[in-house]
Every structure is written in C-alpha cells, then in structure tokens.
Design a protein around this motif. Structure first.
Motif, PDB file in Angstrom:
ATOM      1  N   TYR A 246      45.554  45.575  30.227  1.00 57.86           N
ATOM      2  CA  TYR A 246      46.692  45.650  31.152  1.00 57.86           C
ATOM      3  C   TYR A 246      46.542  46.882  32.045  1.00 57.86           C
ATOM      4  O   TYR A 246      46.799  46.839  33.241  1.00 57.86           O
ATOM      5  N   GLU A 247      46.128  47.991  31.436  1.00 52.02           N
ATOM      6  CA  GLU A 247      45.933  49.220  32.210  1.00 52.02           C
ATOM      7  C   GLU A 247      44.750  49.071  33.163  1.00 52.02           C
ATOM      8  O   GLU A 247      44.810  49.522  34.308  1.00 52.02           O
ATOM      9  N   HIS A 248      43.679  48.448  32.666  1.00 54.14           N
ATOM     10  CA  HIS A 248      42.506  48.243  33.529  1.00 54.14           C
ATOM     11  C   HIS A 248      42.882  47.402  34.746  1.00 54.14           C
ATOM     12  O   HIS A 248      42.442  47.665  35.856  1.00 54.14           O
ATOM     13  N   GLN A 249      43.699  46.392  34.487  1.00 58.70           N
ATOM     14  CA  GLN A 249      44.141  45.521  35.566  1.00 58.70           C
ATOM     15  C   GLN A 249      44.917  46.337  36.608  1.00 58.70           C
ATOM     16  O   GLN A 249      44.654  46.222  37.803  1.00 58.70           O
ATOM     17  N   ALA A 250      45.840  47.171  36.127  1.00 61.94           N
ATOM     18  CA  ALA A 250      46.630  47.996  37.049  1.00 61.94           C
ATOM     19  C   ALA A 250      45.724  48.968  37.811  1.00 61.94           C
ATOM     20  O   ALA A 250      45.933  49.234  38.996  1.00 61.94           O
ATOM     21  N   LEU A 251      44.703  49.454  37.123  1.00 61.36           N
ATOM     22  CA  LEU A 251      43.779  50.410  37.753  1.00 61.36           C
ATOM     23  C   LEU A 251      43.024  49.759  38.919  1.00 61.36           C
ATOM     24  O   LEU A 251      42.972  50.309  40.019  1.00 61.36           O
ATOM     25  N   VAL A 252      42.464  48.584  38.688  1.00 56.46           N
ATOM     26  CA  VAL A 252      41.708  47.947  39.772  1.00 56.46           C
ATOM     27  C   VAL A 252      42.644  47.465  40.888  1.00 56.46           C
ATOM     28  O   VAL A 252      42.221  47.261  42.003  1.00 56.46           O
ATOM     29  N   LEU A 253      43.937  47.303  40.555  1.00 59.84           N
ATOM     30  CA  LEU A 253      44.901  46.937  41.598  1.00 59.84           C
ATOM     31  C   LEU A 253      45.358  48.154  42.387  1.00 59.84           C
ATOM     32  O   LEU A 253      46.242  48.062  43.226  1.00 59.84           O
ATOM     33  N   GLY A 254      44.781  49.323  42.073  1.00 58.94           N
ATOM     34  CA  GLY A 254      45.004  50.488  42.916  1.00 58.94           C
ATOM     35  C   GLY A 254      45.887  51.582  42.339  1.00 58.94           C
ATOM     36  O   GLY A 254      46.082  52.607  42.974  1.00 58.94           O
ATOM     37  N   SER A 255      46.453  51.376  41.130  1.00 59.18           N
ATOM     38  CA  SER A 255      47.345  52.397  40.566  1.00 59.18           C
ATOM     39  C   SER A 255      46.573  53.628  40.116  1.00 59.18           C
ATOM     40  O   SER A 255      45.452  53.526  39.638  1.00 59.18           O
ATOM     41  N   SER A 256      47.211  54.784  40.251  1.00 58.25           N
ATOM     42  CA  SER A 256      46.623  55.997  39.690  1.00 58.25           C
ATOM     43  C   SER A 256      46.925  56.024  38.192  1.00 58.25           C
ATOM     44  O   SER A 256      47.802  55.318  37.708  1.00 58.25           O
ATOM     45  N   ARG A 257      46.163  56.867  37.478  1.00 59.64           N
ATOM     46  CA  ARG A 257      46.344  56.939  36.020  1.00 59.64           C
ATOM     47  C   ARG A 257      47.782  57.333  35.654  1.00 59.64           C
ATOM     48  O   ARG A 257      48.357  56.816  34.708  1.00 59.64           O
ATOM     49  N   LEU A 258      48.331  58.265  36.410  1.00 64.25           N
ATOM     50  CA  LEU A 258      49.683  58.748  36.128  1.00 64.25           C
ATOM     51  C   LEU A 258      50.698  57.620  36.323  1.00 64.25           C
ATOM     52  O   LEU A 258      51.572  57.386  35.491  1.00 64.25           O
TER      53      LEU A 258
ATOM     54  N   PRO B 135      54.001  41.522  31.462  1.00 63.82           N
ATOM     55  CA  PRO B 135      55.043  40.663  30.886  1.00 63.82           C
ATOM     56  C   PRO B 135      56.459  41.085  31.280  1.00 63.82           C
ATOM     57  O   PRO B 135      57.380  40.287  31.217  1.00 63.82           O
ATOM     58  N   PHE B 136      56.617  42.346  31.685  1.00 62.68           N
ATOM     59  CA  PHE B 136      57.958  42.838  32.006  1.00 62.68           C
ATOM     60  C   PHE B 136      58.311  42.622  33.484  1.00 62.68           C
ATOM     61  O   PHE B 136      59.374  42.997  33.932  1.00 62.68           O
ATOM     62  N   LEU B 137      57.383  42.036  34.248  1.00 65.99           N
ATOM     63  CA  LEU B 137      57.656  41.746  35.657  1.00 65.99           C
ATOM     64  C   LEU B 137      57.658  40.238  35.869  1.00 65.99           C
ATOM     65  O   LEU B 137      56.971  39.506  35.162  1.00 65.99           O
ATOM     66  N   ASN B 138      58.431  39.780  36.859  1.00 67.07           N
ATOM     67  CA  ASN B 138      58.379  38.352  37.165  1.00 67.07           C
ATOM     68  C   ASN B 138      57.192  38.071  38.098  1.00 67.07           C
ATOM     69  O   ASN B 138      56.451  38.986  38.462  1.00 67.07           O
ATOM     70  N   VAL B 139      57.027  36.809  38.437  1.00 63.14           N
ATOM     71  CA  VAL B 139      55.850  36.404  39.209  1.00 63.14           C
ATOM     72  C   VAL B 139      55.750  37.172  40.533  1.00 63.14           C
ATOM     73  O   VAL B 139      54.697  37.698  40.888  1.00 63.14           O
ATOM     74  N   GLU B 140      56.886  37.265  41.232  1.00 64.52           N
ATOM     75  CA  GLU B 140      56.900  37.935  42.530  1.00 64.52           C
ATOM     76  C   GLU B 140      56.469  39.402  42.391  1.00 64.52           C
ATOM     77  O   GLU B 140      55.633  39.901  43.155  1.00 64.52           O
ATOM     78  N   GLU B 141      57.021  40.078  41.379  1.00 65.87           N
ATOM     79  CA  GLU B 141      56.697  41.494  41.176  1.00 65.87           C
ATOM     80  C   GLU B 141      55.247  41.664  40.738  1.00 65.87           C
ATOM     81  O   GLU B 141      54.579  42.635  41.110  1.00 65.87           O
ATOM     82  N   ASN B 142      54.755  40.695  39.961  1.00 69.13           N
ATOM     83  CA  ASN B 142      53.357  40.745  39.541  1.00 69.13           C
ATOM     84  C   ASN B 142      52.414  40.643  40.734  1.00 69.13           C
ATOM     85  O   ASN B 142      51.502  41.450  40.878  1.00 69.13           O
ATOM     86  N   ILE B 143      52.669  39.653  41.577  1.00 71.61           N
ATOM     87  CA  ILE B 143      51.781  39.453  42.726  1.00 71.61           C
ATOM     88  C   ILE B 143      51.887  40.635  43.685  1.00 71.61           C
ATOM     89  O   ILE B 143      50.900  41.083  44.257  1.00 71.61           O
ATOM     90  N   GLY B 144      53.104  41.163  43.824  1.00 76.64           N
ATOM     91  CA  GLY B 144      53.302  42.264  44.757  1.00 76.64           C
ATOM     92  C   GLY B 144      52.914  43.629  44.212  1.00 76.64           C
ATOM     93  O   GLY B 144      53.008  44.629  44.923  1.00 76.64           O
ATOM     94  N   PHE B 145      52.446  43.651  42.949  1.00 78.00           N
ATOM     95  CA  PHE B 145      52.168  44.933  42.273  1.00 78.00           C
ATOM     96  C   PHE B 145      51.290  45.868  43.109  1.00 78.00           C
ATOM     97  O   PHE B 145      51.634  47.025  43.347  1.00 78.00           O
ATOM     98  N   GLY B 146      50.160  45.332  43.577  1.00 72.03           N
ATOM     99  CA  GLY B 146      49.209  46.162  44.316  1.00 72.03           C
ATOM    100  C   GLY B 146      49.775  46.677  45.635  1.00 72.03           C
ATOM    101  O   GLY B 146      49.546  47.819  46.021  1.00 72.03           O
ATOM    102  N   LEU B 147      50.540  45.820  46.330  1.00 73.52           N
ATOM    103  CA  LEU B 147      51.126  46.239  47.611  1.00 73.52           C
ATOM    104  C   LEU B 147      52.169  47.327  47.389  1.00 73.52           C
ATOM    105  O   LEU B 147      52.288  48.260  48.165  1.00 73.52           O
TER     106      LEU B 147
END
Lengths: 264, 347
Positions: free
Chosen positions: A159-171, B90-102
């Motif tokens: 889950y963290e790796h996924q967030a990382l590649v989606l651009g999130s910083s570690r913090l 799991p704590f986000l809905n579909v919209e929030e999941n897809i929009g996560f990176g943006l």
C-alpha cells in the motif's frame, strides 16, 4: 440446549462485571443501610456532591486523566517503530529484542519500581510528573508494542509502495496511508496504555513519593480510612472514565474490525 | 513518450549468493509494450522495483530518454507500478482512490473530479465513484487501479502480473482493455508475466528472462516459432532437440539423418529444434521420418498429443483433430518437416 448455555454464560459474565458496580452505586448514595435490610433504608447525594466539590478529588481526577493520556500517546510514539520492526522484519537478535521489551511484565512490579526509584532519585526525577509518566511507560510499552506488532505482522507494505509511485512523499505516506491503515490497532493499543496507566498505584506511589496524587492514590488512602460510602463514591468516580472510553470505542472497533476482515 | 534503457543491471539481495539480475540489459522503445516472461525467481519483478526505485541496483544504469533516473526519488520518477492485487486504499472510495495522485500534486477538487470522470469512462466503469473498494469485484478493482495510475499521465507503466489472480474471462477482458488504452495513450509499458499466452497476446516484443539475463527478446511470433537458444526454446514449449553434424543441409544425428533448411553452413556440432505442433505422425516411412514407438496418446480436445520414443529420444507431437488414436506400443513413423526445423544455440 447450547443456546441456553450461551445465555446463561452471558448472564454470568455480565453479573460478575456489573455486580460490583451496582454495589458501588448503592453504597455511594446510601445514608442508612444496616443489616438485615436488602437495600439502603434512606438515600442521599451528599457524599457524592461533597466528593465532587473536594478539590483534592477533582485535581486527582484531572491528574489521572492527564497522565494516562500522555502515557498512552507516548507509548504509541515510542512503541510504533519498535512494533513495526518487530512485527514485519526478520533480523538477527529479534528474539532478544522481544525479551527485553517484555521483561517488565515478567519481573515483579515492586522490583521494577524500586529499581526505578533508586535511579530516579539520583536523577532528581522523583516526585515529579515527568518521573511518574516515565515510570508508567515501563508497564504500558510492552502492551502497546505487542498489540501493534500483531497489526504489523499482517500489514502489507505494498500500500505504501503504491502511494510512493503515485507521487507521495514518505512523510505524507506515513500520515495519509500508514496511520490510516493501522488506525484501529492504534486505538486498541492506546486503550491498553490508558487503562494500565489509569490503574497504576505502585509506581505512582514509589516515584511520585506522595506528591503526585492520582485517583488510585486517593482511593487507597480512602480504603485505609474505612468509610464504605466514600470508598464507593471514589470507586465509582474511578471506574466511570474507562467505562465511558471503552463503550465509546467499542462501536468503532467493531465497525473497523469488519472493514479489516474485508481487506484481508 | 519515454524510451527506457536498462544497462548492465546487477542486483543481489542481501543474504543470497546468486544474483537476481546478472548484467541485464534491455531497451524498451517509446510507446512500446514489452512483456518480461520467465520462470519465478528469474528477476522479472526485481526489474520493475529497480525502475520505480523501490530497490536500488548494485551496479548498472537505468535511463529514461537517455538520462539516468537512479538519482531521482521514487515518487518523482513518473513510473507507475501495478501489482497482482489492486491495493486500492480501503479507507477511500473509488473517486478518492483514482484522484489520489492528483491530490498529492495539489490539483484543485474540481479538476480532480472531472479527470476522475474521464478515467472512469476510459476504463468502462462509469458511476462507481462513491463505492468503497470492498464493494467491487477483483477485475473492477484492477480497472480502478489502472485508472488511478493513468490519471497521472505516467511516462511509463510497470505491470507486475496484474491479472494473474483473476478469472479467465475477466482476465482476457482486461488484457484487451489494457492493451487498447496503452496503445491509445502510447505509454511505454513493461508487463511482467509467467503466462506465455498473455505475453504473446499483449506485447509488441517479449523478453525471455532466464537466470537474471535476457535469454531472448523478439516479436512474440518470432520468439514463439524460432527461439534463439535451447533454454529459451524450452520455455516457449519446445521439447524436441536434435544434435548432430551439419553438412550440405543434412543433419546427421545418432538417430538418423534429417534434412534441414540452412543457408548452407557447416558445423561439427549443431543443435536443431522443432515445435510439437509441427511434428506429424504417419504409418509409412518417408524422407525425414524416424521410426519410433508410441508410449502415450492423449486426447486434448483440439488436438491429440502423442509421446513417441525414438530410441533414447522422447518426442512430443501435437496433431490437430481429426487425428487417429494410436494404441500404446505401436510402431509409427514421425515426420519432421525440414522447413520447420530451426537451429538454436546450445545455451
């Protein structure tokens, strides 16, 4: 047949949990209660109001709540990295690390307390709030670490790796992903720490040296005073906050338990 | 889009002696989908981890459009990774999941909402914005994960067996969807898979990974019909090999002579191979037949699979239906069409 046994067991369980509380309530509000009367013959709220107006009791209540909250917060802060490492990594000396973290729960509390007392005397921490909080961390940390490491042994870092590649910083990942994933576990661990600190008598007495007056300290002195009505009133005050906290978190934990099960 | 170059990559995991990647080099052209195919432990997933920065190589270079990305932090590389599980939060809905990176990039909520809508239409799942991931099927979850990746207009997409836990029908659907979107948007993509059909069906080129090295890389059809080495041939389903002396278009083996199509070169020790579906069985001897004994004959629906023992060599032949059932122990002749025999190196 099986159902009946379950119902009976339930009644028994509630009975042993609730019976002492009922007794507290009866005693706290009784004015006259002599043998062989089944219930008090006359009632009063004087004792309870007097207790609530007593500045020693109210300050004891706030000190206890303050200490317990700080201790549970610090337990989480300190226990989190330890639990994560112990729960999700395999490394040399892991068993020994476990042993060290759990030693305080195995060694007699008096021995721990005396040792801490000697050390804290030398450092000048006895009789201070800081010293008491530090001492409370000794019995609470093993429970926080144990609870959280269980959470982390089932934790999926992807889950963290996924967030990382989606651009999130570690913090950012720590606050928006990690903490939210383990949040139910954090609540349970905080509850444990709160309750252990809340009911701590021995360490508060040894390190606080009578200067830090928490509710258990007041309760013990009332017990040696021998007035059942004031004992009951204080006891009632003592059990109320934990009961409220547990009742409030129970619903939340049941709901989250469901989502966690769906997740795995 | 992005041209990816892997140069002499080396990686050994701590506690292991055997390197996972052993001087691996591979080039992925801009807008291309390359499948990495290989047995488990061949280092396929490690390559993706190195490109995204979840792991660092011991040696070698990774270049995006000629520039090294090794100094770039994993969250700034613009390489999106998709796993076997969707890992929707799991704590986000579909919209929030897809929009996560943006949201991480600080886009305003209005932009995010319209972009999410576009993505949901693109993946063919409109109107699920408010659902929680747990209310979606496995295939739908993977589609949402794809949308969550695509919304960032990534330079490259790295797919780590994203379909292997799905049912056949859903998998084929998603294979088509991923391929269509990848081509539409021209995203340079690496697909890791152990499924030969998936690699063949989806990729522009397929790279075979064996022992941490690229054993072969080519267009799927070429790789399938004429793999360059013995080990890569085995991996794409070739099990019949002939070793012998090659001269004047004739291969002289211990079992007999076979004529083969070559450009006329000679070799003391040449290795030839043939795919099982190109081998035929017949009752009469002919040119390029070898005599053998049927040891097994299995009906497989669209074809019959014969196991024939030619002296010490066990040959597997797949003959399309209708084909005769030949009893065990029968003497037959196995025909190897010269134009179907191809030379492989003995690696």
């Amino acid at each position: 047949m099986k159902n009946q046994a379950a119902v009976f067991f339930r009644i028994f369980l509630y009975g042993i949990l609730i019976a002492p509380l009922v007794l507290f309530v009866l005693y706290a509000f009784s004015e006259r209660w002599f043998f062989p009367a089944l219930l008090p013959t006359s009632w009063t709220t004087n004792i309870v109001t007097r207790m609530l107006n007593d500045s020693r009791t109210t300050s004891g209540l706030f000190i206890s709540i303050g200490i317990a909250m700080l201790v549970s917060f610090l337990s989480l802060v300190i226990g989190f990295p330890a639990a994560r490492t112990l729960g999700s990594r395999v490394f040399r000396g892991r068993q020994i690390a476990w042993l060290i973290f759990f030693l305080p729960t195995v060694v007699p509390p008096l021995a721990v307390g005396m040792g801490l007392n000697i050390l804290f005397l030398r450092l000048g921490w006895t009789g201070t709030l800081f010293g008491v909080i530090l001492a409370h961390l000794v019995p609470t940390l093993p429970y926080t670490i144990f609870t959280l490491s269980g959470v982390f042994s089932r934790y999926d870092e992807n889950y963290e790796h996924q967030a990382l590649v989606l651009g999130s910083s570690r913090l950012r990942i720590f606050f928006t992903v990690t903490l939210r994933l383990v949040f139910p576990g954090l609540v349970v661990a905080a509850l444990f720490a709160f309750l252990i600190s809340w009911s701590q008598y021995l360490l508060t007495l040894l390190i606080g040296g009578g200067k830090i007056l928490t509710l258990p300290m007041l309760l013990f002195s009332a017990v040696s005073g021998g007035n059942p009505t004031s004992i009951a009133a204080l006891s009632l005050l003592f059990v109320t906050p934990p009961v409220i906290i547990i009742a409030a978190s129970a619903r939340f934990l049941v709901q989250h338990g469901k989502t966690i099960r769906e997740q795995y | 889009m992005t041209h990816i170059e892997l140069v002499e990559l080396k990686k050994t995991y701590p506690g292991n002696h055997q390197p996972v990647l052993n001087h691996l080099s591979l080039e992925i052209h801009s807008g291309e989908l390359v499948a990495l195919l290989g047995p488990s432990g061949s280092g396929k997933s490690t390559i993706l981890k190195l490109i995204t920065g979840l792991e660092n190589p011991d040696d070698g270079q990774i270049l995006f459009d000629g520039k090294s990305i090794l100094p770039v932090a994993p969250n700034k590389r613009g390489a999106i990774l998709m796993f076997q599980k969707a890992y929707l939060f799991p704590f986000l809905n579909v919209e929030e999941n897809i929009g996560f990176g943006l949201k991480v990039q600080g886009a305003n909520p209005e932009t995010i909402r319209t972009e999410v809508k576009k993505m949901l239409n693109l993946i063919g799942l409109p109107e699920v914005e408010k659902r929680k991931p747990s209310q979606l099927s496995g295939g739908e979850q993977q589609r949402i994960a794809l949308a969550r990746a695509l919304i960032l207009q990534p330079k490259s997409m790295l797919l780590d067996e994203p379909l292997s836990s799905l049912d056949t029908e859903v998998r084929v659907n998603l294979q088509e969807a991923i391929r269509r979107i990848q081509q539409e948007l021209g995203i340079t993509t690496i697909l890791v898979t152990h499924d030969l059909n998936e690699a063949m069906g989806m990729s522009d080129r397929t790279a075979l990974l064996i022992n941490g090295q690229v054993a072969a890389v080519d267009q799927p059809m070429k790789l399938f019909t004429s793999p360059p080495t013995q080990s890569s041939a085995r991996f794409v389903g070739v099990s019949t090999f002939f070793k012998g002396n090659l001269a004047n278009g004739v291969l002289t083996t211990d079992l007999g002579k076979l004529s083969v199509n070559t450009n006329g070169h000679h070799a003391d020790s040449a290795l030839f191979a043939i795919r099982p579906e190109h081998i035929r069985v017949q009752t009469e001897p002919n040119t390029n037949t070898l005599q053998g004994v049927v040891s097994d004959c299995m009906y497989r629906g669209e074809y019959i699979e014969y196991q024939v023992e030619i002296q010490s060599l066990n040959v597997r032949a797949r003959v399309p239906m209708p084909a005769p059932v030949i009893p065990h122990g029968e003497n037959i002749y196995v025909y190897f069409p010269p134009e179907k025999l191809f030379e492989v190196s003995q690696k």
